[in-house]
Design a protein around this motif. Structure first.
Motif, PDB file in Angstrom:
ATOM      1  N   CYS A   1      -4.093   7.452  -7.070  1.00  0.00           N
ATOM      2  CA  CYS A   1      -3.972   7.940  -5.681  1.00  0.00           C
ATOM      3  C   CYS A   1      -3.446   9.358  -5.657  1.00  0.00           C
TER       4      CYS A   1
ATOM      5  N   HIS B   1      -3.199  -5.505  -4.349  1.00  0.00           N
ATOM      6  CA  HIS B   1      -2.295  -6.432  -3.657  1.00  0.00           C
ATOM      7  C   HIS B   1      -2.877  -7.843  -3.694  1.00  0.00           C
TER       8      HIS B   1
ATOM      9  N   SER C   1      -4.850  -3.871  -0.138  1.00  0.00           N
ATOM     10  CA  SER C   1      -5.290  -3.220  -1.378  1.00  0.00           C
ATOM     11  C   SER C   1      -5.823  -4.300  -2.324  1.00  0.00           C
TER      12      SER C   1
ATOM     13  N   HIS D   1      -5.513   0.630   4.187  1.00  0.00           N
ATOM     14  CA  HIS D   1      -4.484  -0.329   3.783  1.00  0.00           C
ATOM     15  C   HIS D   1      -3.156  -0.094   4.512  1.00  0.00           C
ATOM     16  N   LEU D   2      -3.125   0.922   5.383  1.00  0.00           N
ATOM     17  CA  LEU D   2      -1.864   1.315   6.033  1.00  0.00           C
ATOM     18  C   LEU D   2      -1.901   1.160   7.543  1.00  0.00           C
TER      19      LEU D   2
ATOM     20  N   ARG E   1      -1.240   3.919  -8.248  1.00  0.00           N
ATOM     21  CA  ARG E   1      -0.466   4.990  -7.605  1.00  0.00           C
ATOM     22  C   ARG E   1      -0.741   6.345  -8.280  1.00  0.00           C
TER      23      ARG E   1
ATOM     24  N   ASP F   1      -0.861   2.166  -3.152  1.00  0.00           N
ATOM     25  CA  ASP F   1      -2.274   2.415  -2.828  1.00  0.00           C
ATOM     26  C   ASP F   1      -2.386   2.859  -1.378  1.00  0.00           C
ATOM     27  N   ALA F   2      -1.871   4.092  -1.111  1.00  0.00           N
ATOM     28  CA  ALA F   2      -1.696   4.533   0.272  1.00  0.00           C
ATOM     29  C   ALA F   2      -2.979   5.085   0.884  1.00  0.00           C
ATOM     30  N   GLN F   3      -4.075   4.350   0.731  1.00  0.00           N
ATOM     31  CA  GLN F   3      -5.314   4.715   1.404  1.00  0.00           C
ATOM     32  C   GLN F   3      -5.230   4.226   2.860  1.00  0.00           C
TER      33      GLN F   3
ATOM     34  N   ALA G   1       0.828  -1.210   0.000  1.00  0.00           N
ATOM     35  CA  ALA G   1       0.000   0.000   0.000  1.00  0.00           C
ATOM     36  C   ALA G   1       0.861   1.258   0.000  1.00  0.00           C
ATOM     37  N   SER G   2       1.961   1.225   0.736  1.00  0.00           N
ATOM     38  CA  SER G   2       2.816   2.417   0.801  1.00  0.00           C
ATOM     39  C   SER G   2       3.332   2.781  -0.578  1.00  0.00           C
TER      40      SER G   2
END
Lengths: 153, 153
Positions: B72, A62, A59, A42-43, B69, A37-39, A33-34
């Motif tokens: 995002c 993922h 994600s 997911h973090l 990404r 898809d840094a929502q 995610a980092s």
């Protein structure tokens, strides 16, 4: 003859293959995610719990990537795969959470030899992943391109 | 009021957004493939050249992840996104090769409020990525779930 176990000829309509298992862990969820898809859900466990997903959740992309690794390990790396023109659909049916163990199957729906490139065959597959409670969490239909045994020789 | 710029109400059917650019490099292609899709054409320049892809090419799932990404960074992290039930389709139209620069757009096709969960709206989008020659390499249609501005307040 190619040394690969799986060439186009070896796929049989209606046949199913086991995809093995994959343990989903928090560190891998957060690392993916980092980068992609840094929502928040997911973090971070708390943000996941506060979301409709109910916990730190992978994600969807993922989950696709973990599925692909399962497919590779099950047969794709021992095949004449030449990639794929695309995905018919993906359904993210339930959250994939840290601590889950995924299992799955892939079933051959249809196959046909390419008209423009007869050394290639197209194999359409439906795959499904389940969590440790047997709940279906992921469904995917896609088409893979495989060399014929003769072309791969 | 949510501090996010993009809530369900802010998506307009027919509107397009720019996805910025992403340089595709060999190290990232190989790192992704090593973890999730270790087919030779995603790991090695020579194997890529020998394949129908014509060079060291990103896993299709890596292209999906790079697209995510870009999405995002373009707006999703500044939205009330609650994830997605799935993907309508993905088309990997041309190889994405090391050294390519991707750009793209996302267009809102349709939107509707959820009947079962009125605090959520479903937004269907079509996205397309291009390489530095303006060739369309990737197309995706998917549906995202977004909280309404009131629900996110």
């Amino acid at each position: 003859m190619t040394a690969k176990t799986w060439a186009y000829e070896d796929f049989v309509e209606g046949a199913s293959l086991d995809l093995g298992t994959k343990e989903v862990n928090a560190a891998e969820i957060i690392a993916f995610a980092s980068e992609f898809d840094a929502q928040p859900m997911h973090l971070d466990e708390a943000a996941g719990k506060a979301s409709i997903l109910g916990g730190l959740s992978a994600s969807g992309w993922h989950t696709c990537a973990m599925f692909m690794r399962m497919l590779c390990d099950a047969f794709l790396l021992d095949s004449t795969s030449q990639g794929s023109p695309g995905i018919e659909h993906v359904k993210w049916k339930k959250p994939v959470l840290a601590g889950d163990t995924l299992s799955g199957t892939v079933t051959v729906l249809a196959k046909r030899q390419s008209k423009s490139r007869p050394q290639l065959g197209l194999v359409t597959m439906r795959s499904e992943l389940f969590n440790q409670r047997g709940e279906s969490v992921f469904e995917l239909e896609n088409t893979g391109m495989f060399l014929t045994r003769e072309a791969a020789a």
